[in-house]
Design a protein around this motif. Structure first.
Motif, short mmCIF file in Angstrom:
data_model
loop_
_atom_site.label_atom_id
_atom_site.label_comp_id
_atom_site.label_asym_id
_atom_site.label_seq_id
_atom_site.Cartn_x
_atom_site.Cartn_y
_atom_site.Cartn_z
N LEU A 91 39.28 -69.68 -34.92
CA LEU A 91 38.69 -70.30 -34.23
C LEU A 91 39.00 -68.88 -33.04
O LEU A 91 39.97 -68.76 -32.75
N VAL A 92 37.91 -68.86 -31.91
CA VAL A 92 38.16 -67.63 -31.17
C VAL A 92 36.85 -68.24 -30.15
O VAL A 92 36.17 -69.13 -30.26
N TYR A 93 37.43 -68.49 -28.56
CA TYR A 93 36.55 -68.83 -27.64
C TYR A 93 35.58 -68.01 -27.42
O TYR A 93 35.91 -66.31 -27.08
N ASP A 94 33.90 -67.73 -27.49
CA ASP A 94 33.24 -66.90 -27.05
C ASP A 94 32.99 -67.07 -25.58
O ASP A 94 31.60 -68.31 -25.23
N VAL A 95 32.96 -66.48 -23.97
CA VAL A 95 33.07 -66.44 -23.05
C VAL A 95 31.44 -66.82 -22.65
O VAL A 95 31.22 -67.30 -22.00
N LYS A 96 30.50 -65.73 -23.36
CA LYS A 96 29.30 -65.81 -22.73
C LYS A 96 28.39 -66.65 -23.84
O LYS A 96 27.82 -67.29 -23.00
N ALA A 97 28.58 -66.89 -25.36
CA ALA A 97 28.01 -68.21 -25.91
C ALA A 97 28.65 -69.74 -25.45
O ALA A 97 27.90 -70.69 -25.65
N GLN A 98 30.06 -69.40 -24.73
CA GLN A 98 30.05 -70.90 -24.34
C GLN A 98 30.66 -71.39 -25.37
O GLN A 98 30.10 -73.40 -25.24
N VAL A 99 30.80 -71.51 -26.57
CA VAL A 99 31.17 -71.68 -27.65
C VAL A 99 32.39 -71.00 -28.14
O VAL A 99 33.45 -70.14 -28.16
N GLU A 100 33.37 -72.04 -29.19
CA GLU A 100 34.54 -72.09 -29.75
C GLU A 100 33.93 -71.56 -31.33
O GLU A 100 32.90 -72.66 -31.70
N ARG A 101 34.39 -70.51 -32.31
CA ARG A 101 33.51 -69.91 -33.35
C ARG A 101 34.60 -68.89 -33.77
O ARG A 101 35.83 -68.65 -33.62
N PRO A 102 34.66 -68.28 -34.99
CA PRO A 102 35.04 -68.19 -35.44
C PRO A 102 35.87 -65.91 -35.86
O PRO A 102 34.31 -66.06 -34.92
N ALA A 103 36.32 -66.12 -35.55
CA ALA A 103 37.22 -64.58 -34.98
C ALA A 103 35.60 -63.48 -35.92
O ALA A 103 36.12 -63.75 -37.49
N ARG A 104 35.01 -62.40 -35.52
CA ARG A 104 34.34 -61.52 -36.26
C ARG A 104 35.07 -60.17 -36.33
O ARG A 104 35.73 -59.41 -35.90
N ASP A 105 34.86 -59.41 -37.32
CA ASP A 105 35.76 -58.48 -37.80
C ASP A 105 34.39 -57.73 -37.98
O ASP A 105 33.09 -57.52 -37.90
N ILE A 106 33.58 -56.08 -37.68
CA ILE A 106 32.96 -55.17 -38.04
C ILE A 106 33.08 -54.52 -38.82
O ILE A 106 33.78 -53.96 -40.00
N PHE A 107 31.89 -54.48 -39.87
CA PHE A 107 31.92 -53.98 -40.85
C PHE A 107 30.53 -53.04 -40.96
O PHE A 107 29.69 -53.04 -40.43
N VAL A 108 30.95 -52.61 -42.21
CA VAL A 108 29.37 -51.37 -42.67
C VAL A 108 28.90 -51.59 -43.86
O VAL A 108 30.50 -51.46 -45.02
N LYS A 109 27.63 -50.85 -44.03
CA LYS A 109 27.39 -50.75 -45.47
C LYS A 109 26.72 -49.83 -45.34
O LYS A 109 25.61 -49.38 -43.92
N SER A 110 26.52 -49.06 -46.99
CA SER A 110 25.19 -47.67 -46.58
C SER A 110 24.62 -47.82 -48.15
O SER A 110 25.46 -48.85 -49.08
N CYS A 111 23.46 -47.13 -48.15
CA CYS A 111 22.87 -47.03 -49.19
C CYS A 111 21.70 -45.60 -48.77
O CYS A 111 21.29 -45.22 -47.81
N LYS A 112 22.06 -45.28 -50.44
CA LYS A 112 21.07 -43.44 -49.60
C LYS A 112 19.73 -43.73 -50.63
O LYS A 112 20.44 -43.79 -52.20
N PRO A 113 18.25 -43.86 -50.36
CA PRO A 113 17.56 -44.17 -51.25
C PRO A 113 17.35 -43.21 -51.78
O PRO A 113 17.55 -42.23 -52.27
N ASP A 114 16.94 -43.16 -53.42
CA ASP A 114 17.14 -41.89 -54.69
C ASP A 114 15.37 -43.07 -55.02
O ASP A 114 15.69 -43.34 -56.43
N PRO A 115 14.16 -42.33 -55.11
CA PRO A 115 12.89 -42.15 -56.16
C PRO A 115 13.79 -41.98 -58.00
O PRO A 115 12.68 -42.73 -58.36
N ALA A 116 13.99 -40.97 -57.48
CA ALA A 116 14.41 -40.34 -58.67
C ALA A 116 14.69 -41.20 -59.89
O ALA A 116 15.45 -40.71 -60.74
N ALA A 117 16.09 -41.37 -58.94
CA ALA A 117 17.35 -42.69 -60.31
C ALA A 117 16.34 -43.52 -60.87
O ALA A 117 15.02 -43.75 -60.70
N VAL A 118 16.84 -44.21 -61.99
CA VAL A 118 16.59 -44.87 -62.61
C VAL A 118 17.91 -46.05 -62.68
O VAL A 118 18.27 -45.85 -63.52
N PRO A 119 16.96 -46.58 -62.71
CA PRO A 119 15.60 -47.31 -61.86
C PRO A 119 16.33 -47.13 -60.15
O PRO A 119 16.96 -46.58 -60.26
N ALA A 120 14.51 -46.55 -59.82
CA ALA A 120 14.35 -45.97 -58.55
C ALA A 120 15.85 -47.18 -57.75
O ALA A 120 15.37 -48.19 -57.92
#
Length: 727
Positions: A91-120
């Motif tokens: 837990l950490v204290y979030d000053v803006k939200a005024q609550v104790e909550r779990p500490a966060r990290d930054i995550f990244v996900k990606s996806c490239k659309p491909d209509p020609a793929a099988v399945p698309a």
């Protein structure tokens, strides 16, 4: 729960949400009229719209998904960055939200659309997306012990390396991700290796006397369209409290060379709490302490030679862009600043100043950096308002002279200006004498939270302050208060005054910001394309009636057209038209289409023989508008109005007309007896405008992660305009 078409359709009693057929102008029929506690089970009417939305889903993996941002790379790859708390996070204290909550990290996900793929591969299934990359990797770390639980649990405890939020920008294949974190392990960034921390902390008497660590700024980058990410780099030490990070940049696809710039603010007295005078300013950095400066760094990018990774991304040493710190020696009887050992920092070691800069925005056109921000006037209590200041300089050479560090005061120096934003384009896109920058902000005589208008200046034929229309004083770059308030800046164009009642003969542009002192405008956004400039804002005609729920905020849009050496503003128009006074527009997003692909559409013309993919040809007539909704409550309600749902609409004729809005989120919020609510959307589109892709925060009040903290996710959904052929 039922499923209708490609949208979830929940029954309107119990846990309800409006289906795709329920559009905003019909909110009463959708459960928006009458007493919210006795809304009858009315089936939403079926309406038609050229916009279709696919089924949303949670993109984040845990239960604390927060503030997702989405980018679309030039090759079509979708990249989403978001905060989330891994399982078993402390837990950490979030000053803006005024609550104790779990500490966060930054995550990244990606996806490239491909209509020609099988399945698309459409990116409309969670399985289409990559596994999450934890870019920050700090939530399980700690660089400081403090009494962060205050009177609730005396004694020093490790404070986990919580992050604030991700900010991400794209330049060609290069993506730059910045954030601020409570994890600041390196106390000397100029020395090789990790030196002992110098991070400080601030006691908040109003928050159970908790001592909360300062934040520092971090950056990570990707050079392959967001698929892989570099290790994070610490940019500041936490000796001053960092917040409001942002970045920009440019990339030449032929030479494979580019440049990036990054800004953030650092407060030597710690993040200041808000005073509940305006939306969004509590513990956000808007209330800056004296001596708060904007910091700046840049990087050169060289991807021309893959075998030389050392020059791929070369960061410069961060420097102060502004001149607010005037030395050391904090005065006052109470010193709330502590070091890592829990000892009060000697006031003679704390920076001081007369003014504080905050909420900077950053951009780049060619090799020219642009930074604009709000800054307190530094008048020793005579004037509590703010100036808007503006800088332009070669991106790798930040100003070193007093005039350069002062920045040009471009607002009305006798009034209070804040929340500056700007839009830019290249000289080629602007055309001869055209709009290279549109810069706009809130302005009025009142301080935080008071009524104001949105005013605009345009940089015609250039980016320098001397190119501004209406013009600013040639001596605008001054830090002296007496000189600054005497500047002869012409008033900016007032685009929000008397919005509902203007005529062609009386366009309101020359109105003073107090011509109608009951109205208010905020949440300004815009799009700039060649000779066309659209700027919109949330508007209410009467703040008193708003607070009494006799009026509400809607989003109004105004267009400026420039051609043949002259231009003019259209009249403003209400484009959301919410008639239910219990509902306000919140966090509007207006955006246009990205540039054509240099390889798939080299001429920019879909029908050209060299075009291999018409969907990658830019259609500048397509403009999107998305917005959240929120309960309209009295400003004296401490927790504010509850978030509701998110809507989206689009135009294919340059915003002359807009499609019937559709609900983008399934979540509808408590006004519609739904435990789930959606807010803070971020949306992008491909060049032809036929497809859009968006993310938002979604909260479920029925599930708590820890007591008082609802489960939140980063929600994703794509959609299309059926009138534009879209594979």
């Amino acid at each position: 729960m039922k499923v209708q078409g490609n949208r979830f359709w929940k029954t309107p009693w119990g846990k309800s949400a409006l289906g795709m057929g329920c559009v905003l102008p019909l909110l009463t029929a959708c459960g928006g009229g009458g007493d919210a506690a006795v809304v009858p089970p009315v089936v939403p009417p079926v309406t038609t719209s050229p916009l279709e939305v696919n089924t949303p889903f949670a993109l984040s993996d845990f239960d604390s998904g927060d503030k997702p941002k989405i980018q679309r790379a030039g090759d079509g790859t979708l990249v989403v960055a978001y905060g989330d708390a891994p399982d078993n996070a402390r837990l950490v204290y979030d000053v803006k939200a005024q609550v104790e909550r779990p500490a966060r990290d930054i995550f990244v996900k990606s996806c490239k659309p491909d209509p020609a793929a099988v399945p698309a591969k459409t990116c409309d299934l969670l399985t289409d997306w990559s596994t999450a990359t934890n870019v920050s990797q700090s939530s399980a770390q700690s660089s400081i012990n403090t009494e962060w639980r205050g009177t609730l649990a005396p004694g020093q405890l490790p404070f986990p390396g919580d992050i604030d939020k991700p900010n991400i920008k794209t330049s060609g294949p290069v993506m730059v991700l910045t954030w601020v974190s409570k994890y600041c392990p390196d106390g000397d960034l100029t020395t090789v290796g990790v030196q002992a921390p110098v991070q400080r902390a601030i006691r908040y008497l109003e928050r159970d006397s908790r001592i909360i660590p300062f934040s520092c700024t971090w950056v990570a980058r990707s050079i392959n369209n967001g698929v892989a990410w570099s290790p994070a780099v610490q940019l500041s030490t936490g000796e001053r409290d960092a917040i409001q990070d942002s970045s920009s940049g440019g990339f030449n696809t032929e030479t494979r060379l580019g440049q990036v710039n990054i800004s953030w603010q650092e407060d030597p007295q710690g993040l200041q709490l808000g005073e509940a005078d305006g939306p969004g300013d509590g513990a956000s950095g808007a209330n800056a302490g004296k001596g708060t400066d904007i910091w700046y760094t840049s990087a050169t990018v060289n991807l021309a030679v893959p075998a030389t990774p050392a020059d791929d991304f070369v960061l410069a040493t961060p420097v102060r862009l502004t001149d607010n710190s005037t030395g050391f020696g904090l005065s006052g009887s109470v010193n709330p600043i502590f070091d890592g050992a829990g000892v009060n920092v000697d006031p003679d070691l704390i920076e001081k100043g007369q003014a504080g800069a905050s909420r900077a925005n950053i951009g780049m056109v060619g090799g020219t950096a642009i930074v604009a921000y709000e800054e307190t006037k530094g008048s020793e209590g005579l004037d509590e308002g703010k100036f808007v200041r503006y800088h332009t300089f070669p991106f790798a050479t930040p100003p070193a002279t007093p005039e350069g560090k002062a920045g040009c005061v471009i607002s009305n120096p006798l009034k209070n200006a804040r929340r500056v934003r700007f839009l830019t384009q290249s000289p080629t896109d602007a055309g001869t004498g055209g709009i290279q920058i549109a810069i706009f902000w809130k302005e009025g005589i009142y301080d935080k939270g008071g009524p104001s208008d949105i005013v605009v200046r345009r940089g015609m034929g250039g980016l320098q302050a001397s190119s501004m229309v209406p013009s600013v004083d040639a001596a605008c770059a001054t830090s002296d208060y007496t000189t600054a308030i005497g500047l002869s800046n012409l008033p900016g164009e007032n685009i929000s005054s008397r919005a509902p009642s203007l005529t062609v003969a009386d366009n309101g542009l020359a109105d003073g910001t107090e011509t109608n002192f009951t109205e208010n405008a905020l949440a300004h956004r815009g799009v700039l394309r060649g000779g066309d400039l659209w700027i919109g804002y949330n508007y209410t005609p009467d703040l008193v009636r708003l607070w009494a729920q006799l009026d509400n905020y809607n989003f109004w849009l105004r267009k400026y057209s420039f051609a043949g050496g002259s231009g003019s503003w259209d009249l403003p128009k209400n484009v959301t038209n919410i008639t239910d006074k219990r509902i306000n527009v919140r966090e509007p997003r207006i955006f246009g289409t990205p540039k054509s692909s240099a390889t798939a559409c080299p001429t920019g013309l879909p029908g050209d023989p060299t075009t291999t993919d018409a969907t990658l040809c830019q259609n500048t007539n397509v403009i999107y508008l998305a917005w959240g909704t929120q309960e309209n409550v009295s400003p004296f309600v401490p927790e504010g109005g509850s978030d509701l749902g998110i809507y989206i609409t689009a135009s294919i004729d340059g915003a002359q007309s807009l499609a019937t809005p559709v609900r983008y989120s399934v979540a509808a919020g408590p006004l519609f007896q739904d435990d789930e609510s959606a807010y803070e959307s971020q949306v992008v589109t491909r060049p032809d405008g036929g497809r859009f892709y968006g993310v938002w925060n979604q909260a479920d009040a029925s599930v708590e992660v820890v007591p008082g903290v609802p489960r939140t996710v980063a929600e994703y959904a794509s959609g299309s305009i059926t009138s534009i052929v879209s594979p």
